[in-house]
Design a protein around this motif. Structure first.
Motif, PDB file in Angstrom:
ATOM      1  N   TYR A  39       0.846  -1.206   0.000  1.00 43.14           N
ATOM      2  CA  TYR A  39       0.000   0.000   0.000  1.00 43.14           C
ATOM      3  C   TYR A  39       0.879   1.252   0.000  1.00 43.14           C
ATOM      4  CZ  TYR A  39      -4.039  -2.936   0.508  1.00 43.14           C
ATOM      5  OH  TYR A  39      -5.005  -3.880   0.246  1.00 43.14           O
ATOM      6  N   ARG A  40       2.002   1.162   0.689  1.00 41.46           N
ATOM      7  CA  ARG A  40       2.928   2.296   0.716  1.00 41.46           C
ATOM      8  C   ARG A  40       3.566   2.520  -0.669  1.00 41.46           C
ATOM      9  NH1 ARG A  40       4.648   4.093   5.832  1.00 41.46           N
ATOM     10  NH2 ARG A  40       3.470   3.073   7.487  1.00 41.46           N
ATOM     11  N   ALA A  41       3.893   1.426  -1.373  1.00 38.43           N
ATOM     12  CA  ALA A  41       4.519   1.556  -2.696  1.00 38.43           C
ATOM     13  C   ALA A  41       3.537   2.189  -3.695  1.00 38.43           C
ATOM     14  CB  ALA A  41       4.995   0.192  -3.195  1.00 38.43           C
ATOM     15  N   VAL A  42       2.265   1.797  -3.624  1.00 41.06           N
ATOM     16  CA  VAL A  42       1.265   2.405  -4.518  1.00 41.06           C
ATOM     17  C   VAL A  42       1.140   3.898  -4.203  1.00 41.06           C
ATOM     18  CG1 VAL A  42      -1.208   2.480  -5.100  1.00 41.06           C
ATOM     19  CG2 VAL A  42      -0.031   0.281  -4.931  1.00 41.06           C
ATOM     20  N   THR A  43       1.162   4.230  -2.913  1.00 37.50           N
ATOM     21  CA  THR A  43       1.067   5.642  -2.499  1.00 37.50           C
ATOM     22  C   THR A  43       2.244   6.433  -3.065  1.00 37.50           C
ATOM     23  OG1 THR A  43       0.010   4.902  -0.473  1.00 37.50           O
ATOM     24  CG2 THR A  43       0.845   7.159  -0.480  1.00 37.50           C
ATOM     25  N   LEU A  44       3.442   5.848  -2.979  1.00 36.27           N
ATOM     26  CA  LEU A  44       4.639   6.520  -3.504  1.00 36.27           C
ATOM     27  C   LEU A  44       4.505   6.737  -5.016  1.00 36.27           C
ATOM     28  CD1 LEU A  44       7.532   7.593  -2.992  1.00 36.27           C
ATOM     29  CD2 LEU A  44       8.366   5.286  -3.472  1.00 36.27           C
ATOM     30  N   ASN A  80      13.889  -6.016   0.685  1.00 43.15           N
ATOM     31  CA  ASN A  80      13.621  -4.621   0.365  1.00 43.15           C
ATOM     32  C   ASN A  80      12.475  -4.551  -0.640  1.00 43.15           C
ATOM     33  OD1 ASN A  80      15.678  -3.216   1.824  1.00 43.15           O
ATOM     34  ND2 ASN A  80      17.167  -4.098   0.398  1.00 43.15           N
ATOM     35  N   THR A  81      11.614  -3.552  -0.454  1.00 47.26           N
ATOM     36  CA  THR A  81      10.499  -3.354  -1.382  1.00 47.26           C
ATOM     37  C   THR A  81      11.009  -2.627  -2.624  1.00 47.26           C
ATOM     38  OG1 THR A  81       9.129  -3.056   0.568  1.00 47.26           O
ATOM     39  CG2 THR A  81       8.146  -2.431  -1.559  1.00 47.26           C
ATOM     40  N   ILE A  92       9.396   4.574   1.131  1.00 46.16           N
ATOM     41  CA  ILE A  92       8.012   4.265   1.519  1.00 46.16           C
ATOM     42  C   ILE A  92       7.766   4.423   3.015  1.00 46.16           C
ATOM     43  CG2 ILE A  92       7.456   2.764  -0.447  1.00 46.16           C
ATOM     44  CD1 ILE A  92       7.858   0.354   1.484  1.00 46.16           C
ATOM     45  N   ARG A  93       8.852   4.531   3.801  1.00 46.08           N
ATOM     46  CA  ARG A  93       8.668   4.708   5.257  1.00 46.08           C
ATOM     47  C   ARG A  93       8.668   6.190   5.636  1.00 46.08           C
ATOM     48  NH1 ARG A  93       7.034  -0.403   6.063  1.00 46.08           N
ATOM     49  NH2 ARG A  93       8.290  -1.726   4.744  1.00 46.08           N
ATOM     50  N   GLY A  94       8.888   7.066   4.659  1.00 47.59           N
ATOM     51  CA  GLY A  94       8.985   8.506   4.946  1.00 47.59           C
ATOM     52  C   GLY A  94       7.647   9.138   5.307  1.00 47.59           C
ATOM     53  N   TRP A 100      -0.244   9.893   3.507  1.00 45.21           N
ATOM     54  CA  TRP A 100      -1.293   9.620   2.521  1.00 45.21           C
ATOM     55  C   TRP A 100      -1.760   8.173   2.455  1.00 45.21           C
ATOM     56  CZ3 TRP A 100      -4.014  13.450   0.767  1.00 45.21           C
ATOM     57  CH2 TRP A 100      -3.430  14.712   0.729  1.00 45.21           C
ATOM     58  N   VAL A 101      -0.973   7.263   3.051  1.00 40.94           N
ATOM     59  CA  VAL A 101      -1.254   5.839   2.801  1.00 40.94           C
ATOM     60  C   VAL A 101      -2.630   5.377   3.302  1.00 40.94           C
ATOM     61  CG1 VAL A 101       0.015   5.017   4.850  1.00 40.94           C
ATOM     62  CG2 VAL A 101      -0.245   3.509   2.900  1.00 40.94           C
TER      63      VAL A 101
END
Ligand code: DC
Length: 228
Positions: A39-44, A80-81, A92-94, A100-101
């Motif tokens: 979900y974080r990668a899609v947000t990025l 690692n993602t 993605i951890r920022g 937004w996630v």
């Protein structure tokens, strides 16, 4: 050769789901998948390409441009993602992604896209996946489902100490408030809310160490594998 199973780990925020999932995967030589990272990668991707929630709702085909993979770092021993071939584990951890996630993960089209990917990752078994809807939606047939929880005050204290150790200034009350807010948000959203699957075993780690919780969960996992 013992049979392979899928293990679903769901639960509240800051419960140590990822730590437990990683430990079990390592012990059983299974693949660990952090669904929150997806979900974080899609947000990025959306932030990098200036895509709004509305853009994704009206044109979900955009999501097909997103390739997510987990690649083992042989030196550090963890995955690692990667987003479209690039290592985005730190990005993605920022703060920007964290901000937004939640909203991105509440979009139906995003959930359908990622749930489909997650189900394909688990089709050959041997997967430990942690998240919010793994036992209820992603792997309803998982052979072992664990629902993790702990007292909010204990979770807040652990998070507070973790931040202090990293030299990050933290306010206990603020952390506790944030945890209570996220518990409410995750459990009350319309689509795929955090719920305990009826066949999940509850692991309340309020008074447990990381080692104790791993030992208990591994005993459950080995019991299920042998019973098969
Ligand atoms: O586990 P995490 O905090 O990295 O998850 C990031 C966000 O993604 C969080 O807001 C909850 C959401 N999420 C979700 O909706 N479903 C999942 N299976 C995993 C995470």
């Amino acid at each position: 050769m013992p049979r392979k199973i899928n293990i679903a780990i769901d639960g509240h925020s800051s419960c140590g789901k990822g730590t437990l999932a990683k430990n079990i995967a390592k012990e059983l030589d299974y693949m660990f998948i952090d669904s929150g990272a997806m979900y974080r990668a899609v947000t990025l991707y959306m932030l990098q390409n200036q895509l709004s929630l509305e853009d994704v709702r009206t044109n979900p085909g955009i999501l097909l441009n997103i390739e997510i993979s987990f690649i083992l770092d042989p030196f550090k021993g963890f995955y690692n993602t990667h987003l479209n071939g690039e290592n985005v584990e730190s990005l993605i951890r920022g703060m920007e992604v964290s901000k937004w996630v939640s909203e991105v993960s509440a979009v139906k089209e995003v959930r359908e896209f990622l749930v489909n990917k997650q189900q394909r990752m688990g089709k050959d078994k041997g997967v430990v996946m942690d998240g919010r809807d793994i036992g209820s939606v992603v792997f309803p047939d998982a052979e072992l489902k664990i629902f993790m929880t702990a007292e909010p005050s204990v979770r807040a204290k652990r998070r507070y100490l973790e931040l202090q150790e990293k030299g990050i200034n933290a306010n206990y009350e603020e952390i506790l408030h944030n945890i209570q807010h996220r518990d409410h948000y995750d459990s009350s959203r319309d689509i795929s809310p955090l719920i305990q699957a009826p066949d999940a075993i509850v692991l309340n780690n309020t008074e447990m160490t990381k080692e104790e919780q791993s030992r208990i969960a591994l005993t459950w996992a080995k019991g299920v594998i042998l019973a098969g």
